[in-house]
Structure formats: structure tokens, C-alpha cells
Motif scaffolding. Structure first.
Motif, short mmCIF file in Angstrom:
data_model
loop_
_atom_site.label_atom_id
_atom_site.label_comp_id
_atom_site.label_asym_id
_atom_site.label_seq_id
_atom_site.Cartn_x
_atom_site.Cartn_y
_atom_site.Cartn_z
N PRO A 258 0.83 -1.21 0.00
CA PRO A 258 0.00 0.00 0.00
C PRO A 258 0.87 1.26 0.00
CG PRO A 258 -0.70 -1.54 1.70
CD PRO A 258 0.56 -2.08 1.14
N ASN A 259 0.36 2.29 -0.63
CA ASN A 259 1.12 3.54 -0.73
C ASN A 259 1.53 4.08 0.64
OD1 ASN A 259 1.01 3.51 -3.46
ND2 ASN A 259 -0.77 4.89 -3.61
N GLY A 260 0.58 3.97 1.58
CA GLY A 260 0.85 4.49 2.92
C GLY A 260 2.04 3.78 3.56
N LYS A 261 2.08 2.48 3.36
CA LYS A 261 3.17 1.70 3.95
C LYS A 261 4.50 2.05 3.27
CE LYS A 261 4.48 -3.09 4.79
NZ LYS A 261 4.04 -4.48 4.70
N LEU A 262 4.45 2.23 1.96
CA LEU A 262 5.66 2.62 1.23
C LEU A 262 6.17 3.96 1.75
CD1 LEU A 262 7.65 2.19 -1.11
CD2 LEU A 262 6.04 3.39 -2.60
N ALA A 263 5.21 4.90 1.96
CA ALA A 263 5.59 6.22 2.45
C ALA A 263 6.23 6.10 3.83
CB ALA A 263 4.37 7.13 2.52
N MET A 264 5.64 5.24 4.68
CA MET A 264 6.20 5.07 6.02
C MET A 264 7.62 4.51 5.95
SD MET A 264 6.21 5.32 9.23
CE MET A 264 4.61 5.83 9.86
N TRP A 265 7.84 3.54 5.09
CA TRP A 265 9.18 2.97 4.98
C TRP A 265 10.18 4.00 4.46
CZ3 TRP A 265 11.78 -0.59 7.19
CH2 TRP A 265 11.14 -1.72 7.72
N LEU A 266 9.73 4.80 3.49
CA LEU A 266 10.63 5.86 2.98
C LEU A 266 10.98 6.83 4.11
CD1 LEU A 266 9.12 6.60 -0.54
CD2 LEU A 266 11.44 5.81 -0.06
N LEU B 191 -3.10 1.85 8.59
CA LEU B 191 -2.79 2.86 9.61
C LEU B 191 -2.15 2.21 10.84
CD1 LEU B 191 -3.14 5.82 10.77
CD2 LEU B 191 -5.29 4.99 11.74
N VAL B 192 -2.79 1.13 11.30
CA VAL B 192 -2.25 0.44 12.49
C VAL B 192 -0.88 -0.14 12.18
CG1 VAL B 192 -2.64 -1.44 14.13
CG2 VAL B 192 -4.55 -0.01 13.41
N GLU B 193 -0.74 -0.71 10.99
CA GLU B 193 0.55 -1.30 10.63
C GLU B 193 1.64 -0.21 10.60
OE1 GLU B 193 0.70 -3.42 6.92
OE2 GLU B 193 2.70 -4.20 7.36
N ASN B 194 1.29 0.95 10.03
CA ASN B 194 2.26 2.05 9.95
C ASN B 194 2.66 2.55 11.33
OD1 ASN B 194 2.57 2.05 7.23
ND2 ASN B 194 1.10 3.69 6.84
N CYS B 195 1.65 2.70 12.20
CA CYS B 195 1.97 3.12 13.57
C CYS B 195 2.91 2.11 14.21
CB CYS B 195 0.70 3.21 14.41
SG CYS B 195 -0.26 4.65 14.01
N GLY B 196 2.63 0.82 13.95
CA GLY B 196 3.49 -0.23 14.50
C GLY B 196 4.91 -0.10 13.98
N LEU B 197 5.05 0.10 12.66
CA LEU B 197 6.39 0.23 12.06
C LEU B 197 7.14 1.39 12.69
CD1 LEU B 197 5.66 -0.39 8.26
CD2 LEU B 197 7.00 -1.84 9.80
N TYR B 198 6.42 2.51 12.83
CA TYR B 198 7.03 3.70 13.42
C TYR B 198 7.47 3.40 14.85
CZ TYR B 198 7.26 8.39 15.45
OH TYR B 198 7.66 9.52 16.11
N TRP B 199 6.60 2.74 15.59
CA TRP B 199 6.91 2.46 17.00
C TRP B 199 8.08 1.49 17.13
CZ3 TRP B 199 5.82 5.38 20.80
CH2 TRP B 199 6.02 4.93 22.10
N HIS B 200 8.14 0.51 16.24
CA HIS B 200 9.29 -0.41 16.28
C HIS B 200 10.58 0.35 16.01
CE1 HIS B 200 6.64 -3.67 16.75
NE2 HIS B 200 6.14 -3.63 15.54
N PHE B 201 10.49 1.33 15.13
CA PHE B 201 11.69 2.13 14.85
C PHE B 201 12.12 2.89 16.11
CE2 PHE B 201 13.82 6.05 13.69
CZ PHE B 201 14.90 5.53 13.01
N VAL B 202 11.15 3.45 16.83
CA VAL B 202 11.44 4.17 18.07
C VAL B 202 12.14 3.21 19.05
CG1 VAL B 202 10.39 5.31 20.06
CG2 VAL B 202 9.59 5.84 17.77
N ASP B 203 11.63 1.99 19.12
CA ASP B 203 12.24 0.96 19.97
C ASP B 203 13.67 0.67 19.51
OD1 ASP B 203 12.61 -1.05 21.78
OD2 ASP B 203 11.41 -2.54 20.72
#
Lengths: 140, 423
Positions: B19-27, B394-406
Motif C-alpha cells: 500500500p502507498n501508505g506503507k511505502l511512504a512510512m518505509w521511505l 494505519l495500524v501497521e504504519n503506527c506499528g512500524l514507526y513504533w518499532h523504529f522508536v524501539d
């Protein structure tokens, strides 16, 4: 190392082009592994003391790398993502590493002239002891 | 025509199959990796380039247990957020909401521990630009802290401003009285100021930080002694008060000037109060009153300028007794001012340590706070029963972001809290 260590209970094989449908992962197993590694870091700090600074440093940073790997591979599902992950993460990794490489010549080099108060207070080399040193700060 | 009969080829698909949102989060996370690598890289360079880097937890007020607990808290929150993502895939939205709520609570715990750590840093003034790195800097800092604690620079400025204006005589009087009350404290601290400003060194006195510590302890001690003297005169019996005053006089007289005990200094401090309050300066050498001797009756309260009176006479007067009693609260307030000031110990490279510490942990904490807002949105959607399949990304992206914080914390914890290399 990503492919070499044991995979915690992956029940499906992964599909290189697919998304979202990653196999079931036993997250609790990863959680226990992360906890054990954290305890290991603290133990290394407590047991290491002042004698083996280099050893403790190497241990805790290796442990941190392993923890990061677990989080990225399983929590962030990198292990099960398509090949796009290489295309997307390679440039950022290269740039991040380029910074380290660019800084490498500076790592460990001194920033203070021998006449600055800091350098006088803490002579780095034994021959610097010739410099009249003020007494070291006392703490309690 | 032949084209229409050709076997249907798989439709061409452009871009990445996520999904575009997930791609944007990874970028975005890609840029974040570079962001934090820059900080961590420079930290390592600075640290290894500064032999003697402060790594002793006693000096830096770094609490390894706090960092360790926070690591554990973040690991737990990573698990709960990944389980929430799983629940979303199973369309169990209530469970997903609850798990995100758990994550939010855990992030609050992280912030709480962080606050505790930061407050310790502020309390001990382990802040960039605040830390003396040499003995001389520690002396200068003490002098400036004393000046700020007395509030005298501010009062003097107010006095000047009021003098320039008109019709504010009462205010001006108040300010002047406050300044006058602080004068003895200023006098007591003057030796420290002279050393800090280099005046003492110019006069040939060599002073170390140790001397300054002793000096400062002496000032504090003399206030305690003076307060002790003054407080006892508030006792109702006038005879007791007079006896007390004689003790003060005796304390000054019996100790040799070179002894410089805090009792003597305290007694002199009290004498200073009288001299500032009474019309005529009293400079006579003192002879201790005989114990049990009758109190001189009705000593002149306001002697004429031409006839200087002895300290003994003044101290025996009723007016002096009142002044002495009134000075107790002033002495107490001065002592409280002194108690707020501490001699800081120099920390080599303390400022660059504090800068690195606050930069790295501060940006990390900022990420935690942003993550908490994201969780808030998901919880709000879940609570109002609007969380649905469309929010899986949305939830997956928040998760990805949070894992990065971790992930960032996983590296900051050993680098800041544990590694002693280069120290």
C-alpha cells in the motif's frame, strides 16, 4: 546474519511478491529473546566493572545489534517482505554508512590542543605527564 | 484483430506491491535511520576524541536501572503494538484497540521514567553550558549562583529604575530596605566573589576549589551560629537576653582572629547587623562582660555622633536587644538563600556530554510523544466503533514507526548508559 539464525516457529513459507500475508510468528518467543538480551547487557555492565571496558563495550553493542535484528526481521516483518525492501533500504543504509566512513578518520582523534584546560587535566599519553597538571577534579 | 485473440497477459503492475501508505512510512523511516545515525556517529566521534569523558554514573547522574527498565518497557510496547496489528488482520478490532491502549500506557511509563531522569539532571544542573569543567570555572559558578540567589542584581536594577521615575517613593523605600537586609549576606560572600573575579589572585592569594569549599562552609556555619545567638534573645526574660548578648560579645573577644571559627564569624555577623542599624558605627575593641555582672542600666540607646559607645554598651541596651531579636528571621532567610546554592564539582567534558545526551534522548523522546498521538487517533477510532478494515494500514504504519522508536532506544541504551569506552 539475517538468514543464518534460527527462525522462531514460522509456519508458512514466505512469498516474495506478496504483502500483508506474512506467516504466523510466535511474537512471545521474540519477546523472551529480547528480554534475555537486555538482561545480558545489564549483566555485562554489572559484572564487567572497570577492568574490561573494551570487552563490555563489544558485548553490549553486539547484543544491541542482535536485538535490532530481531525487531526488524520479525516485529517489522522485514524477513517476509518482498524484494522492494532491498531497493528501498539500500540507499539509506549506504548513506548512513557513508557518514560513518566519512567520520572514521576523526574517530578517536583528539579535539583539544595540549594547552587547553581539558587536555592538561587529563593527559592522554604518558609523555604528557611532563605538563604541569592541575589536580584532577575530586568527586564524591 | 489477432491481438484480441492473444492469450490474456497478466496486467502490468507499476510500482511496489505494498500500500502507498506503507511505502511512504518505509521511505520516512529510511530518512529517520540517517537522522539518528548522524547523531550517534557524531556522539561516538566526540566521545572517543575526548579522553576522560564522564562515564561515572555518580558524576553524570545516569541511572542504568532506569535505562534498563525503559528498554524493557519499550520491548513490551513493541510486542503489544505488533499484536494489535495481528488483531487488525484477524478483524478483531476491540482487541486491537485494547492492545493499542496498552501500548499507550507503556509509552506513558517510558515518559514517566524519562521525566524522573531529566529532573535529576536539572536538579544537579547537568545541563549544556552549565557545567564547570575546571576548578576555576567551579569557583566562578559558585560566585554567580550566590549573586543570583540573593537577587541583589535585580533589586539594584529596580532601585535605579525607581529612582529615575517619580512618585514611587514608597516602592523605592521597600526596595532599599530589601537591599539593606541583604547587605550582610553580600559582605559575608565577598571573599568568594573576589576569588572568582580574580581580584584575590591579583593580590597574590592562591586559592583552590578546596579552599573555596571551606570558605563557603564557613559562611554557612557562621549563619547557623549567628542565628543561634539571635534566636535565644527572643526569650521573654530580659536578663536571659542580656546574658545571651554577653555571650556574643565573649565569643568575639575570646577567639583569636586567626582561628576564624564559625562561632566568631557568626557573632561578628550579628555585630554587623547592629552597626548597620544603629546611628553610630561601633568600632570599639570588645571586652567580655563579667559573667553574673549586673546589666548596665539604661545604656544610651541613641548616642551622639561625637561620643562613640562601646559594643558592650550598645549590646546591653533595650533597643539592641529588640534589634537582635528582629534579626533572627533575617538571619534565617539568609541561611535559606545559602542553602539553595551548592559548590558544583567540575566535570571534564561535562557540557559536551550533556549536549549529546539531551540531543539524542530528547529527539528520541519527541518521537515517543508523536507516537502517542498516533495511538490516540487509533484508540479514538476504536472507542467510537469506527475502526475497520480500512485502518489496517494505519495500524501497521503506527506499528512500524513504533518499532523504529524501539530500535533507536536499543542502540541508545548501551551507548549512553553502559559503554565506558573512551572514559
Amino acid at each position: 546474519m539475517s538468514e543464518s539464525h534460527t527462525t522462531p516457529e514460522v509456519t508458512h513459507t514466505h512469498d516474495d511478491d506478496g504483502h500483508a500475508e506474512h506467516p504466523h510468528i510466535n511474537y512471545m518467543l521474540i519477546f523472551y529473546a529480547l528480554c534475555v538480551l537486555t538482561v545480558l547487557s545489564v549483566l555485562a555492565d554489572v559484572l564487567g566493572g572497570d577492568k574490561s571496558k573494551v570487552m563490555v563495550g563489544l558485548i553490549v553493542l553486539t547484543v544491541a545489534t542482535f536485538k535490532a535484528m530481531f525487531v526488524m526481521l520479525y516485529f517489522m516483518h522485514i524477513r517476509f517482505e518482498g524484494k522492494w525492501k532491498y531497493a528501498l533500504l539500500a540507499p539509506t543504509m549506504i548513506l548512513a554508512l557513508a557518514l560513518i566512513v566519512a567520520l572514521a578518520p576523526d574517530i578517536g582523534s583528539e579535539y583539544y590542543m595540549r594547552s587547553t584546560p581539558q587536555a592538561i587535566a587529563h593527559p592522554r599519553h604518558s609523555d604528557d605527564a611532563a605538563i604541569p597538571a592541575t589536580h584532577l577534579p575530586k568527586h564524591h | 484483430m489477432s491481438h484480441s485473440h492473444a492469450p490474456t497477459a497478466a496486467p502490468l503492475r507499476m510500482g511496489v506491491l505494498i500500500p502507498n501508505g506503507k511505502l511512504a512510512m518505509w521511505l520516512f523511516l529510511g530518512t529517520e535511520i540517517m537522522f539518528f545515525t548522524a547523531f550517534i556517529g557524531t556522539y561516538i566521534v566526540l566521545r572517543l576524541g575526548s579522553p576522560g569523558w564522564p562515564a561515572d554514573p555518580e558524576i553524570t547522574h545516569i541511572r542504568v536501572w532506569a535505562g534498563g527498565v525503559n528498554t524493557f518497557v519499550l520491548i513490551c510496547s513493541s510486542v503489544s503494538v505488533v499484536l494489535a496489528h495481528e488483531a487488525m488482520n484477524l478483524r478483531n478490532y476491540r482487541k486491537a484497540t485494547n492492545l493499542i491502549l496498552v501500548t499507550l500506557v507503556l509509552s506513558c511509563v517510558f515518559l514517566g521514567i524519562k521525566t524522573y531522569e531529566y529532573s535529576g539532571k536539572f536538579q544537579h544542573d547537568i545541563l549544556p553550558g552549565h557545567i564547570p569543567e575546571t576548578d576555576q570555572q567551579a569557583i566562578v559558578k559558585l560566585s554567580r549562583q550566590l549573586e543570583t540567589a540573593t537577587n541583589l542584581p535585580v533589586l539594584r536594577q529596580r532601585e535605579r529604575d525607581l529612582k529615575a521615575g517619580t512618585g514611587k517613593d514608597k516602592l523605592l523605600g521597600d526596595v532599599r530596605e530589601q537591599i539593606a537586609k541583604l547587605a550582610p549576606l553580600e559582605t559575608a560572600c565577598r571573599p568568594i566573589k573576589d576569588i572568582a573575579s580574580g581580584k584575590a589572585a591579583a593580590e597574590g592569594h592562591q586559592t583552590t576549589l578546596y579552599d573555596i569549599q571551606e570558605q563557603f562552609a564557613g559562611v554557612k556555619g557562621s549563619y547557623v551560629a549567628a542565628h543561634e545567638h539571635a534566636e535565644k534573645t527572643t526569650e521573654p526574660s530580659s536578663l536571659d537576653a542580656m546574658a545571651r548578648l554577653r555571650d556574643v560579645v565573649a565569643a568575639i573577644a575570646s577567639t583569636k582572629p586567626e582561628e576564624d571559627t564559625s562561632t566568631r564569624k557568626g557573632a561578628e555577623l550579628l555585630k554587623g547587623y547592629f552597626e548597620s542599624k544603629l546611628p553610630t558605627p561601633v568600632a570599639d575593641p570588645v571586652t567580655p562582660a563579667q559573667p553574673g555582672a549586673p546589666v548596665p542600666a539604661a545604656a544610651p540607646a541613641s548616642p551622639t555622633a561625637s561620643e562613640p559607645v562601646s559594643w558592650q554598651q550598645v549590646s546591653a541596651s533595650e533597643e539592641a536587644r529588640k534589634l537582635l531579636a528582629a534579626s533572627a528571621p533575617i538571619l534565617e532567610s539568609h541561611h535559606q538563600i545559602l542553602e539553595t546554592v551548592e559548590v558544583s564539582h567540575p566535570i571534564l567534558y561535562g557540557n559536551i556530554f550533556a549536549s549529546s545526551y539531551f540531543l539524542m534522548t530528547g529527539f528520541h523522546t519527541l518521537h515517543v510523544i508523536i507516537g502517542m498521538f498516533m495511538f490516540g487517533i487509533i484508540i479514538w477510532l476504536g472507542m467510537s466503533n469506527r475502526l475497520g478494515d480500512q485502518h489496517a494500514v494505519l495500524v501497521e504504519n503506527c506499528g512500524l514507526y513504533w518499532h523504529f522508536v524501539d530500535l533507536v532506544w536499543i542502540f541508545l541504551f548501551p551507548l549512553i548508559y553502559i559503554v565506558q569506552l573512551g572514559s
